[in-house]
Write a protein that holds these residues in place. Sequence first.
Motif, PDB file in Angstrom:
ATOM      1  N   SER A 159       0.839  -1.199   0.000  1.00 19.22           N
ATOM      2  CA  SER A 159       0.000   0.000   0.000  1.00 19.22           C
ATOM      3  C   SER A 159       0.876   1.251   0.000  1.00 19.22           C
ATOM      4  O   SER A 159       2.109   1.162  -0.021  1.00 19.22           O
ATOM      5  N   ILE A 160       0.210   2.410   0.001  1.00 16.82           N
ATOM      6  CA  ILE A 160       0.923   3.686   0.083  1.00 16.82           C
ATOM      7  C   ILE A 160       0.208   4.566   1.104  1.00 16.82           C
ATOM      8  O   ILE A 160      -0.886   4.239   1.574  1.00 16.82           O
ATOM      9  N   ARG A 162      -1.867   7.617   2.914  1.00 16.87           N
ATOM     10  CA  ARG A 162      -3.105   8.327   2.582  1.00 16.87           C
ATOM     11  C   ARG A 162      -2.771   9.708   2.027  1.00 16.87           C
ATOM     12  O   ARG A 162      -1.782  10.329   2.413  1.00 16.87           O
ATOM     13  N   TYR A 170      -2.000  12.710  -4.175  1.00 10.61           N
ATOM     14  CA  TYR A 170      -1.760  11.345  -4.635  1.00 10.61           C
ATOM     15  C   TYR A 170      -0.648  11.273  -5.691  1.00 10.61           C
ATOM     16  O   TYR A 170       0.280  10.468  -5.579  1.00 10.61           O
ATOM     17  N   ASN A 171      -0.750  12.115  -6.726  1.00 12.99           N
ATOM     18  CA  ASN A 171       0.247  12.050  -7.806  1.00 12.99           C
ATOM     19  C   ASN A 171       1.642  12.397  -7.303  1.00 12.99           C
ATOM     20  O   ASN A 171       2.633  11.810  -7.723  1.00 12.99           O
ATOM     21  N   VAL A 174       3.001   9.273  -5.419  1.00 18.96           N
ATOM     22  CA  VAL A 174       3.441   8.219  -6.346  1.00 18.96           C
ATOM     23  C   VAL A 174       4.774   8.611  -6.986  1.00 18.96           C
ATOM     24  O   VAL A 174       5.690   7.781  -7.119  1.00 18.96           O
ATOM     25  N   ASN A 207       3.102  -4.101  -5.500  1.00 15.90           N
ATOM     26  CA  ASN A 207       2.279  -3.083  -4.852  1.00 15.90           C
ATOM     27  C   ASN A 207       1.242  -2.553  -5.845  1.00 15.90           C
ATOM     28  O   ASN A 207       1.597  -2.046  -6.906  1.00 15.90           O
ATOM     29  N   PHE A 209      -0.453   0.020  -6.088  1.00 15.41           N
ATOM     30  CA  PHE A 209      -0.466   1.462  -6.369  1.00 15.41           C
ATOM     31  C   PHE A 209       0.744   1.926  -7.168  1.00 15.41           C
ATOM     32  O   PHE A 209       0.656   2.879  -7.939  1.00 15.41           O
ATOM     33  N   VAL A 210       1.891   1.286  -6.969  1.00 20.94           N
ATOM     34  CA  VAL A 210       3.121   1.829  -7.558  1.00 20.94           C
ATOM     35  C   VAL A 210       3.985   0.785  -8.256  1.00 20.94           C
ATOM     36  O   VAL A 210       5.129   1.060  -8.615  1.00 20.94           O
ATOM     37  N   ARG A 214       1.954  -1.204 -13.307  1.00 20.12           N
ATOM     38  CA  ARG A 214       0.875  -0.227 -13.476  1.00 20.12           C
ATOM     39  C   ARG A 214       1.145   0.733 -14.604  1.00 20.12           C
ATOM     40  O   ARG A 214       0.290   1.513 -15.010  1.00 20.12           O
TER      41      ARG A 214
END
Length: 215
Positions: A159-160, A162, A170-171, A174, A207, A209-210, A214
């Motif tokens: 995860s990453i 919050r 968010y960007n 990342v 992961n 998210f990253v 992706r």
Amino acid sequence: MSLKYRIIPVTPFQQNCSLIWCDATGKAAVVDPGGDLDRIRSAISEEGVTVEKILLTHAHIDHAGGTAELAKALSLPIEGPHHDDNFWIQGLPQQAQMFGFPAPEVFTPDHWLEDGDTVTVGGETLEVLHCPGHTPGHVVFFNRASGLALVGDVLFQGSIGRTDFPKGDYNTLVRSIREKLFPLGDTVAFIPGHGPMSTFGQERQSNPFVSDHRG
């Protein structure tokens, strides 16, 4: 020389406060003393190390709530985070109220940290990487010699951090992970702010998210 560490989960959020020390000198730092100072002080005496400073990755209550009290009790300087987290430090009493924590003292770090700075713990050096996104002033500490990073709430196993808090993005988060952390190498192990340790290579693989997959 090598950097040793012990993870001490503190606060109802089970935040990973870390006691890190230089094996050659026995000099130590407490990273992110969010609370439960009795637990932290027990770990210090059990390991028989001499704490010389407090290091902060960022200023959310579960990471910084015990800072002023510990600094006073042990006469320690506070290093970090980056100045952009000052509003979180000033807002510690409001954070405490919101999450039902004991009211902490507001403090001013002895040294604000910038990207590219270094901090020392005994004979060990940790590089400072400014990694905003979770908070704007979040920093990561990296000990190249032992391949260990203390990443606070930037990255977790699977995860990453919050990004729905004030000035979170968010960007930006990342980008911090992909451009600042992953280039340090797949074999680097990291202590996150919550949960189990992992490696950058594992997170690049899986992961959601990253990961590299992706695109």
